[in-house]
Design an enzyme around this catalytic site. Sequence first.
Site, PDB file in Angstrom:
ATOM      1  N   GLU A  17      -9.028 -23.159  -1.513  1.00  0.00           N
ATOM      2  CA  GLU A  17     -10.253 -23.609  -0.320  1.00  0.00           C
ATOM      3  C   GLU A  17     -10.173 -22.481   0.832  1.00  0.00           C
ATOM      4  OE1 GLU A  17      -8.853 -27.606  -2.042  1.00  0.00           O
ATOM      5  OE2 GLU A  17      -8.804 -25.299  -2.888  1.00  0.00           O
ATOM      6  N   ASP A  44      10.241  -2.332 -22.185  1.00  0.00           N
ATOM      7  CA  ASP A  44       8.826  -3.461 -21.916  1.00  0.00           C
ATOM      8  C   ASP A  44       8.024  -2.691 -21.335  1.00  0.00           C
ATOM      9  OD1 ASP A  44      10.386  -5.377 -22.927  1.00  0.00           O
ATOM     10  OD2 ASP A  44      10.299  -6.364 -20.849  1.00  0.00           O
TER      11      ASP A  44
END
Length: 263
Positions: free
Chosen positions: A117, A170
Site C-alpha cells: 500500500e 548455473d
Amino acid sequence: MQFDVVTIFPDFFRSILECGLVKRAQAGGQLRVALHDLRDFAEDRHRTVDDRPFGGGPGMVFKPRPLFRAVEAIKSDEPEAAIPIILLSPQGRLLRQPVVEELSRRRRVVLICGRYEGVDERVAENLATDELSIGDYVLSGGEVAAAVVMESVARLLPGVVGNEESVEQDSFGLDGISGREAGSGLLDCPHYTRPADFRGMTVPEVLLSGDHEEVRRWRRRRALEKTWRKRPELLAGLDLNKEDLRLLDEIKQASLPVLSREG
Ligand code: 6GU
C-alpha cells in the site's frame, strides 16, 4: 557479511534463517542476519508504524519516523561506514544476478521491507540509497523479496556453496548474464541421476557413454536449445562462439516444420 532486516514480521524470517544454505552460511561465519522489528522504533503505546495517506484513499502508509529511527539505530554501530540502505518495493530496479553479485561484495546491507500500500515517499527519497523489486507482480510486503535477496547473495559468499564450480555453471551463474566471455549467460542444461530408466523414461544415452567431450557438446547444445525455446531474449545479449552459432543453427533448422512436396 551482515544483513540488517527492518520488518514488521521478524518471525517470517525464522524458517529461512534456520534452513539449508542460509543456515550453513551463518554457521560458517560467512553471513550474519540481524532482524529489527519496526514496531520497536515506534514512539507510542500502540507501537504504531503506519497511518492513513494524506489526500485520502485506501490503505495505510508506513510512517517515516519509525523507519528513520530503525536505520539510525542500525548505523549507530558504525556511524562512519557507507552502508547501502535498500528499500524493497515493487517500484525498485529489478533484482538480477549482477545486482546480487554487487551486493555479495558489500560487508553490510540494510534491507527495509516495505508494504504494497505504500511507504512514505521521504523514505525512498532521503533514507534509502537504493530500491529493489524482485519482479513485476504484487506482493503485500517486502519480506519475501528480502528473503530472495538474502538467499541469492548467501550462495555467492566465499565457501558457502561447497562446489564452487556448480555456482559458475548455473543458469545466470557467475559466468552468467553479467559476464560477457564467450559462451556465457545461457540457461542450464538438463540434469539426470539414477535410475537410467525410470518407468520407461530414459536418460539420454550420451550421458552414460563416458565420453567427456561428447557430454560437453551435448550439454552445450541443450543449454542453447533451452535458452532459445524458453528465454530467447537472453541470447541477444551474448557473445556466442562459432560452435555455439553452428549448434544454434542446427537447433533452429530442426524445429522448422517440414514442408510437404505440394508446398
Ligand atoms: Cl520488493 N515488494 C512488494 N511489495 N511487491 C513486490 C516486490 C517488492 N517485488 C515485486 N513485487
